[in-house]
Design an enzyme around this catalytic site. Structure first.
Site, PDB file in Angstrom:
ATOM      1  N   ARG A  32       0.818  -1.219   0.000  1.00 27.43           N
ATOM      2  CA  ARG A  32       0.000   0.000   0.000  1.00 27.43           C
ATOM      3  C   ARG A  32       0.851   1.268   0.000  1.00 27.43           C
ATOM      4  O   ARG A  32       0.468   2.287  -0.572  1.00 27.43           O
ATOM      5  CB  ARG A  32      -0.936  -0.028   1.218  1.00 27.43           C
ATOM      6  CG  ARG A  32      -1.942   1.132   1.275  1.00 27.43           C
ATOM      7  CD  ARG A  32      -2.890   0.927   2.446  1.00 27.43           C
ATOM      8  NE  ARG A  32      -3.651   2.104   2.792  1.00 27.43           N
ATOM      9  CZ  ARG A  32      -4.817   2.448   2.264  1.00 27.43           C
ATOM     10  NH1 ARG A  32      -5.366   1.669   1.349  1.00 27.43           N
ATOM     11  NH2 ARG A  32      -5.452   3.528   2.654  1.00 27.43           N
ATOM     12  N   ILE A  58      -7.219   7.550  -1.578  1.00 27.14           N
ATOM     13  CA  ILE A  58      -7.075   6.103  -1.561  1.00 27.14           C
ATOM     14  C   ILE A  58      -7.924   5.621  -0.398  1.00 27.14           C
ATOM     15  O   ILE A  58      -7.808   6.126   0.725  1.00 27.14           O
ATOM     16  CB  ILE A  58      -5.595   5.672  -1.416  1.00 27.14           C
ATOM     17  CG1 ILE A  58      -5.469   4.139  -1.360  1.00 27.14           C
ATOM     18  CG2 ILE A  58      -4.924   6.315  -0.220  1.00 27.14           C
ATOM     19  CD1 ILE A  58      -4.018   3.652  -1.378  1.00 27.14           C
ATOM     20  N   SER A  59      -8.830   4.699  -0.663  1.00 29.70           N
ATOM     21  CA  SER A  59      -9.812   4.294   0.340  1.00 29.70           C
ATOM     22  C   SER A  59      -9.157   3.601   1.534  1.00 29.70           C
ATOM     23  O   SER A  59      -8.056   3.042   1.446  1.00 29.70           O
ATOM     24  CB  SER A  59     -10.847   3.354  -0.278  1.00 29.70           C
ATOM     25  OG  SER A  59     -11.606   4.008  -1.258  1.00 29.70           O
ATOM     26  N   GLN A  60      -9.850   3.655   2.647  1.00 28.21           N
ATOM     27  CA  GLN A  60      -9.485   2.923   3.862  1.00 28.21           C
ATOM     28  C   GLN A  60      -9.219   1.453   3.512  1.00 28.21           C
ATOM     29  O   GLN A  60      -9.960   0.854   2.722  1.00 28.21           O
ATOM     30  CB  GLN A  60     -10.648   3.051   4.832  1.00 28.21           C
ATOM     31  CG  GLN A  60     -10.576   2.232   6.095  1.00 28.21           C
ATOM     32  CD  GLN A  60     -11.919   2.195   6.798  1.00 28.21           C
ATOM     33  OE1 GLN A  60     -12.967   2.292   6.156  1.00 28.21           O
ATOM     34  NE2 GLN A  60     -11.902   2.070   8.103  1.00 28.21           N
TER      35      GLN A  60
END
Length: 212
Positions: A32, A58-60
């Site tokens: 990530r 950027i999503s959780q």
């Protein structure tokens, strides 16, 4: 970063009932930190979204894993992703063995994601396009799964129609401030829908979403 990734998987995913072992392995594999701005890399595995520029995020980690789990896709399935962002979720789907076509409206983000994914070895499984993803890609339908990483006021009809029979569309639907994560499954000319719970995403801009 591998230790931080392992803690993320244990504390944010497994502890919150992510059960698909393939998704867990994919989340434990994709770095990530490679998908966030350099000055945010120390926060890459925190429990929340991060800004990536262009008003996008950027999503959780949990949300990326949950959306992948809800899609019910497998190796070789063709998946359409709307909202490439940094390319992180596309990489997770690629780790599941999917062939991913992902569309990003911001050319700066799509160019960066294309280069990033190629540098990490995902070019053969992820095709990054630039355009209005809210309209899908009808000439390449039907899709084995469609996932939308931005919130629409309603489910775009174009995406419904491009979904393969027995397949799923996962999309946040609601107001600009809060949505429900909707799962739509096609059965012939009928679509079954249910909510997986409340969520908050950036708005989906385009013909099938919000106006600019």
């Amino acid at each position: 970063m591998s230790e931080a990734r392992a803690r993320m998987v244990a504390d944010q995913l497994v502890a919150r009932d992510i059960r698909d072992e393939r998704v867990i392995r994919a989340m434990d594999t994709v770095p990530r930190e490679a998908f966030v701005p350099a000055d945010e890399r120390g926060a890459a595995y925190l429990d929340g979204p991060l800004a990536i520029g262009g008003g996008q995020t950027i999503s959780q980690p949990y949300m990326v894993a949950r959306m992948a789990e809800l899609l019910h896709v497998g190796r070789g399935d063709r998946v359409l992703e709307v909202g490439t962002g940094s390319g992180y979720a596309a990489a997770v789907l690629a780790e599941l063995g999917c062939q991913v076509t992902t569309i990003e409206r911001d050319p700066v983000l799509s160019d960066a994601a294309r280069g990033r994914l190629a540098s990490l070895g995902y070019a053969h499984r992820v095709d990054v396009r630039t355009g209005d993803g809210s309209l899908g890609l009808p000439d390449e339908a039907p899709w084995d799964g469609i996932v939308v990483a931005a919130a629409a006021p309603e489910v775009p009809s174009a995406l419904r129609e491009q979904l393969g029979d027995g397949r799923r569309l996962v999309i946040p639907v609601g107001s600009r401030r809060q949505q429900q994560l909707m799962v739509i499954e096609r059965h012939g000319n009928e679509w079954q829908e249910h909510s997986d719970g409340a969520c908050v995403f950036v708005p989906l801009i385009g013909g099938g979403g919000w106006e600019t």
